[in-house]
Design a protein around this motif. Structure first.
Motif, PDB file in Angstrom:
ATOM      1  N   UNK A 137      31.496  68.768  46.113  1.00 13.54           N
ATOM      2  CA  UNK A 137      32.008  67.399  46.164  1.00 13.54           C
ATOM      3  C   UNK A 137      30.882  66.436  46.545  1.00 13.54           C
ATOM      4  N   UNK A 138      30.063  66.851  47.530  1.00  8.65           N
ATOM      5  CA  UNK A 138      28.966  65.997  47.988  1.00  8.65           C
ATOM      6  C   UNK A 138      27.904  65.846  46.906  1.00  8.65           C
ATOM      7  N   UNK A 139      27.652  66.906  46.137  1.00 13.20           N
ATOM      8  CA  UNK A 139      26.639  66.809  45.075  1.00 13.20           C
ATOM      9  C   UNK A 139      27.088  65.826  43.985  1.00 13.20           C
ATOM     10  N   UNK A 140      28.396  65.837  43.695  1.00 10.45           N
ATOM     11  CA  UNK A 140      28.921  64.860  42.732  1.00 10.45           C
ATOM     12  C   UNK A 140      28.781  63.448  43.306  1.00 10.45           C
ATOM     13  N   UNK A 141      29.015  63.324  44.618  1.00 18.32           N
ATOM     14  CA  UNK A 141      28.915  62.012  45.251  1.00 18.32           C
ATOM     15  C   UNK A 141      27.465  61.508  45.223  1.00 18.32           C
ATOM     16  N   UNK A 142      26.519  62.403  45.438  1.00 18.16           N
ATOM     17  CA  UNK A 142      25.098  62.023  45.330  1.00 18.16           C
ATOM     18  C   UNK A 142      24.831  61.481  43.928  1.00 18.16           C
ATOM     19  N   UNK A 143      25.342  62.217  42.940  1.00 21.82           N
ATOM     20  CA  UNK A 143      25.153  61.826  41.535  1.00 21.82           C
ATOM     21  C   UNK A 143      25.674  60.411  41.291  1.00 21.82           C
ATOM     22  N   UNK A 144      26.880  60.125  41.771  1.00 17.36           N
ATOM     23  CA  UNK A 144      27.498  58.821  41.560  1.00 17.36           C
ATOM     24  C   UNK A 144      26.779  57.742  42.376  1.00 17.36           C
ATOM     25  N   UNK A 145      26.579  58.014  43.655  1.00 11.80           N
ATOM     26  CA  UNK A 145      26.008  57.003  44.556  1.00 11.80           C
ATOM     27  C   UNK A 145      24.595  56.582  44.144  1.00 11.80           C
ATOM     28  N   UNK A 146      23.814  57.537  43.626  1.00 14.67           N
ATOM     29  CA  UNK A 146      22.427  57.227  43.287  1.00 14.67           C
ATOM     30  C   UNK A 146      22.249  56.775  41.834  1.00 14.67           C
ATOM     31  N   UNK A 147      23.333  56.655  41.083  1.00 19.41           N
ATOM     32  CA  UNK A 147      23.230  56.378  39.652  1.00 19.41           C
ATOM     33  C   UNK A 147      22.312  57.390  38.992  1.00 19.41           C
ATOM     34  N   UNK A 148      22.608  58.658  39.246  1.00 22.14           N
ATOM     35  CA  UNK A 148      21.723  59.710  38.741  1.00 22.14           C
ATOM     36  C   UNK A 148      22.059  60.103  37.305  1.00 22.14           C
ATOM     37  N   UNK A 158      19.478  51.187  36.773  1.00 21.72           N
ATOM     38  CA  UNK A 158      20.342  50.887  37.917  1.00 21.72           C
ATOM     39  C   UNK A 158      19.517  50.625  39.173  1.00 21.72           C
ATOM     40  N   UNK A 159      18.193  50.591  39.025  1.00 24.42           N
ATOM     41  CA  UNK A 159      17.332  50.428  40.214  1.00 24.42           C
ATOM     42  C   UNK A 159      17.621  49.127  40.961  1.00 24.42           C
ATOM     43  N   UNK A 160      18.086  48.125  40.233  1.00 26.14           N
ATOM     44  CA  UNK A 160      18.354  46.830  40.865  1.00 26.14           C
ATOM     45  C   UNK A 160      19.398  46.945  41.980  1.00 26.14           C
ATOM     46  N   UNK A 161      20.247  47.958  41.898  1.00 25.34           N
ATOM     47  CA  UNK A 161      21.254  48.115  42.955  1.00 25.34           C
ATOM     48  C   UNK A 161      20.982  49.365  43.796  1.00 25.34           C
ATOM     49  N   UNK A 173      14.290  52.002  44.860  1.00 24.57           N
ATOM     50  CA  UNK A 173      13.297  51.064  44.345  1.00 24.57           C
ATOM     51  C   UNK A 173      12.116  50.953  45.303  1.00 24.57           C
ATOM     52  N   UNK A 174      12.397  51.100  46.605  1.00 21.34           N
ATOM     53  CA  UNK A 174      11.325  51.013  47.599  1.00 21.34           C
ATOM     54  C   UNK A 174      10.484  52.284  47.681  1.00 21.34           C
ATOM     55  N   UNK A 175      11.036  53.386  47.212  1.00 22.22           N
ATOM     56  CA  UNK A 175      10.283  54.645  47.229  1.00 22.22           C
ATOM     57  C   UNK A 175       9.180  54.541  46.192  1.00 22.22           C
ATOM     58  N   UNK A 176       8.007  55.073  46.519  1.00 18.14           N
ATOM     59  CA  UNK A 176       6.957  54.980  45.512  1.00 18.14           C
ATOM     60  C   UNK A 176       7.222  56.008  44.427  1.00 18.14           C
ATOM     61  N   UNK A 177       7.153  55.548  43.207  1.00 17.21           N
ATOM     62  CA  UNK A 177       7.321  56.409  42.059  1.00 17.21           C
ATOM     63  C   UNK A 177       5.964  57.076  41.838  1.00 17.21           C
ATOM     64  N   UNK A 178       5.800  58.282  42.375  1.00 17.93           N
ATOM     65  CA  UNK A 178       4.469  58.897  42.389  1.00 17.93           C
ATOM     66  C   UNK A 178       3.960  59.242  40.991  1.00 17.93           C
TER      67      UNK A 178
END
Ligand code: ADP
Ligand code: MG
Length: 388
Positions: free
Chosen positions: A183-194, A223-226, A231-236
């Motif tokens: 359930x939490x993995x699905x929530x990560x998927x939704x919350x992060x716009x993955x 979806x980075x705008x939200x 967005x603050x994490x450096x995209x290495x």
């Protein structure tokens, strides 16, 4: 945007998804002793943090029984180029390693949440036969792969999670843990716009506990705008040019060739790159200035392209649809006044007011070649770059 394993595991931890005790990510051998201490008693696993799968087989995941072994491994791994089936032949240089406590693995399970475009919802893909590449399994033993479509609003239902648990032969005492984890993995998927949340392997330990041993999280850039935190994490993975382009809303990917391309629309950009190849040249980049293509964006695009020393010619291929060709020509001319272009320029405009647009370019007195078709433009750019 792709998250490194340790970044993905940090997210997992916040959602209560069990991950191994960790010493965290380090960039220097001197940081190792403290990391080993944080991870707890050994043995430990040292893992190269690169954005590619298949690290295990390529020597990017190593077991260390003693601090001395760990130190040797870290010294060798930091700075090495890891070559896996997903990195290309040049490999990726390892700048960061993760120090995790080693788990006692009894069984490896595959678990992921992906976007099912046909159904238009997240879907869990899982298999009791984890540890192997899922593509390999899909090819050789498709019946071993389970699928469970998830309602994006309601989330994963209890009965769905239990159905998966039985099919995956999760030990009965861990049923509750599995339901929470899925359930939490699905929530990560939704919350992060993955687009993808993959745990391969999700293990059952010798004691019968469930642990996410690996984490692969890919999110949707649109979806980075939200997603302020992402967005603050450096995209290495991004080069300085790619980062700069992102800031000003230009899609840019650096490539190995010599022809800098400036195009509007991703489809046209792909077609332009294909045409350049067909004409015997090679593009230095993929660059989409977007539908607007105003003077400001064209100037920025020129600046980004010209930072690449490999560029021997610039090809502008713009379709005036929403924006008229004469407006675009004005934009190009305004940009050329601001920056000094010291390589040949080929321009091809097509669309509304194309005659006026071309006339403006020709009248400007600035040095450039005006082409009248995509194929003509590609050939002229390749010739100008001296590639043909
Ligand atoms: P990749 O998918 O890039 O190969 P993984 O993180 O999946 O990397 O690691 C590869 C393999 O290494 C795993 O399938 C597992 O067998 C082993 N492994 C990874 N992390 C640990 C750990 N913390 N403890 C024990 N074994 C591990
Ligand atoms: Mg893995």
């Amino acid at each position: 945007m792709k998250l490194l394993e340790f970044q993905g595991k940090d997210v997992f931890r916040r959602y209560g998804i069990p991950v191994p005790p960790t010493g965290g990510a380090i960039q220097k051998p001197a940081q190792l002793p403290a990391a080993l201490k944080r991870a707890g008693k050994g043995p430990w696993v040292i893992k190269a943090q690169v954005l590619a799968g298949g690290r295990g087989k390529a020597g990017g995941v190593k077991l260390a029984k003693t601090p001395k072994e760990a130190s040797e491994i870290v010294k060798n791994m930091l700075g090495m180029r890891l070559i896996t089936p997903q990195t290309g032949e040049k490999g990726i240089k390892v700048g960061t390693v993760l120090v995790d406590k080693a788990s006692d693995i009894a069984r490896e399970i595959y678990f992921s949440v992906v976007l099912d475009r046909k159904l238009g919802c997240p879907t869990i893909i899982a298999s009791a036969e984890g540890g192997v590449e899922i593509e390999h399994l899909a090819h050789h033993k498709p019946e071993a792969i389970l699928r469970e479509a998830v309602d994006p609003v309601a989330g994963l239902k209890g009965y769905q999670a239990r159905r998966l648990a039985f099919a995956l032969k999760i030990p009965t005492p861990q049923l509750g843990v599995f339901v929470k984890m899925a359930t939490a993995l699905v929530k990560v998927f939704m919350d992060l716009d993955a687009n993808l949340v993959e745990v391969n392997p999700l293990i059952v330990t010798a004691k019968g506990e469930l642990v996410a041993l690996d984490a692969k999280v890919t999110t949707d850039d649109n979806a980075l705008f939200r997603q302020k935190e992402l967005a603050d994490m450096t995209d290495i993975e991004a080069t300085p040019a790619e980062k700069e382009a992102k800031k000003v809303g230009i899609s840019f990917v650096g490539l190995d060739g010599t022809i800098g391309c400036m195009v509007n629309g991703a489809g046209l950009a792909m077609a332009t790159m294909d045409s350049v190849h067909l004409a015997g040249g090679s593009p230095a980049n993929f660059l989409d200035v977007g539908g607007g293509a105003n003077a400001e964006q064209v100037t920025r695009a020129f600046q980004i392209i010209m930072k690449d020393k490999k560029v021997k010619a610039v090809l502008i291929n713009i379709f005036g649809g929403i924006m008229r060709c004469d407006t675009i020509a004005e934009g190009v001319l305004a940009a050329l006044k601001k920056i000094k272009l010291n390589v040949p320029l080929v321009v091809r405009l097509e669309g509304t007011n194309v005659k006026e647009g071309r006339a403006l370019l020709q009248k400007s007195g600035l040095k450039m070649t005006v082409a009248d078709s995509l194929w003509d433009a590609a050939q002229k750019a390749v010739a100008a770059a001296g590639e043909n």
